[in-house]
Design a protein around this motif. Sequence first.
Motif, PDB file in Angstrom:
ATOM      1  N   ARG A   2       0.145  -0.768  -0.043  1.00  0.00           N
ATOM      2  CA  ARG A   2      -0.210  -0.127   0.358  1.00  0.00           C
ATOM      3  C   ARG A   2       0.788   1.517  -0.049  1.00  0.00           C
ATOM      4  N   GLY A   3       2.334   0.964   0.613  1.00  0.00           N
ATOM      5  CA  GLY A   3       2.977   2.669   0.696  1.00  0.00           C
ATOM      6  C   GLY A   3       3.387   2.581  -0.085  1.00  0.00           C
ATOM      7  N   THR A   4       3.533   1.615  -1.661  1.00  0.00           N
ATOM      8  CA  THR A   4       4.480   2.330  -2.862  1.00  0.00           C
ATOM      9  C   THR A   4       3.563   2.896  -3.362  1.00  0.00           C
ATOM     10  N   ALA A   5       2.092   3.778  -3.507  1.00  0.00           N
ATOM     11  CA  ALA A   5       1.554   5.086  -3.668  1.00  0.00           C
ATOM     12  C   ALA A   5       1.402   4.320  -5.193  1.00  0.00           C
ATOM     13  N   SER A   6       0.911   3.352  -5.812  1.00  0.00           N
ATOM     14  CA  SER A   6       1.193   3.156  -7.346  1.00  0.00           C
ATOM     15  C   SER A   6       0.180   3.909  -8.117  1.00  0.00           C
ATOM     16  N   HIS A   7      -0.030   4.629  -7.768  1.00  0.00           N
ATOM     17  CA  HIS A   7      -1.623   5.802  -8.622  1.00  0.00           C
ATOM     18  C   HIS A   7      -1.740   5.700 -10.165  1.00  0.00           C
ATOM     19  N   ASP A   8      -2.403   5.937 -10.909  1.00  0.00           N
ATOM     20  CA  ASP A   8      -2.997   6.252 -12.229  1.00  0.00           C
ATOM     21  C   ASP A   8      -2.296   7.117 -12.102  1.00  0.00           C
ATOM     22  N   LEU A   9      -1.611   7.808 -13.816  1.00  0.00           N
ATOM     23  CA  LEU A   9      -0.284   8.312 -14.769  1.00  0.00           C
ATOM     24  C   LEU A   9      -1.828   8.811 -15.717  1.00  0.00           C
ATOM     25  N   TYR A  10      -1.599  10.196 -15.837  1.00  0.00           N
ATOM     26  CA  TYR A  10      -2.599  10.829 -16.963  1.00  0.00           C
ATOM     27  C   TYR A  10      -2.033  12.427 -17.615  1.00  0.00           C
ATOM     28  N   LEU A  11      -1.599  11.890 -18.597  1.00  0.00           N
ATOM     29  CA  LEU A  11      -1.245  12.778 -19.662  1.00  0.00           C
ATOM     30  C   LEU A  11      -2.110  13.442 -20.592  1.00  0.00           C
ATOM     31  N   ASP A  12      -2.947  14.527 -20.541  1.00  0.00           N
ATOM     32  CA  ASP A  12      -3.739  15.415 -20.916  1.00  0.00           C
ATOM     33  C   ASP A  12      -2.855  16.496 -21.932  1.00  0.00           C
TER      34      ASP A  12
END
Length: 386
Positions: free
Chosen positions: A203-213
Amino acid sequence: MNLYQVNTPSEHKKIISKVIKPFSDRAAIHDEEGSFPFQNLADLKSVGYPSLTVPKKYGGQGLNLSEWLPLQEMIAQADGSTALSIGWHIGIISQLNDKKTWPTPVLEHLYQDIVQNGAILNAAATEPETGSPTRGGKPTTTAKKVDDGWLLSGRKSFTSMAPALDYILITATMPDDRVGQFLLHKSDKGVRIEETWNTIAMRGTASHDLYLDDVVICADHLVDIVVPGQKSPAGWLLHIPACYLGIAQAAQSFALSYASTYSPNSLPGPIKDLPTIQTKIGENEAALMQARYFLYGVAAKWDRATDEERLEMQGELGAAKYHVVNAAVEIVDRAMRVVGAQSLFKEHPLQRYYRDVRAGLHNPPMDDMTLLKLASEAFLQIEDVN
């Protein structure tokens, strides 16, 4: 004292052992909150850890695989999420030194930022539509040529260390249907992180989604061309099994401590005196020993190998990850059997180790791909004999 001031593996380990002392307590907090361990990363930066694999001629420490993998294992014993996160950065930088495909000015600027400021890099290649890039799916993220460079649009998932990244290496499909690797900076307009990471493990890796707008970057930040699903052997990916080996060791250490101190009134002494407990502890020790010999043996071979010899090591690298991670899962399970029902209580770290270690099964290379590769190599050997 920092890592720049020492030269031997034992000195490196001594420094890291001091740095990671608070990581274990923080790990429980970050696991509970699902937050990123910024302080852990700051502590690692304070001793120069991000520059471990930057070449010495650029001001880094230039450690080889056999030298930095044990440090990753140590960090993982304190906090698996921190180890896996920083391992991506250390490993990718190590790979850049081997490939030498990037435009020199871009690479030198990156090295300088890492050495002087502790800048952090990770790759974002996985997409919801394609799954793991190792399966060969082509990115739905697109790169269009514009007058002043490239226009990037799309979404990436599993972006480990997302809140702390300075640089992001992404893959995108180009107009000519090739897949390019592009180097972004977090400050580039249109780079956006959406906090979607809500798993039960790491959970601590914070592997969130990346958006390229509609992100516009310079032309020379197209740093490489890749073929989806066709990966050259990559020794740096051994940071993955090193991480899970560290978690397994942490579980074994907890089980040893618990068995040495827990003494129910039905016994004359602690449970460590029971043959069944000693057997499980012994099985874990044997498994840890075997895993380390395998992992560090393959790492040492990689360090000694020529470029041509490394091209023949795909099977060994995959087998090392396969064996070590699956052994780590079994080691944590046995440690929990030693401790019993107390291992399920949130106040103890074993339940976190149990969840975290299973994440390794979903890191590359996947077990099925490794086994198919090994089978293919075995059949080729038979054909050569015949």
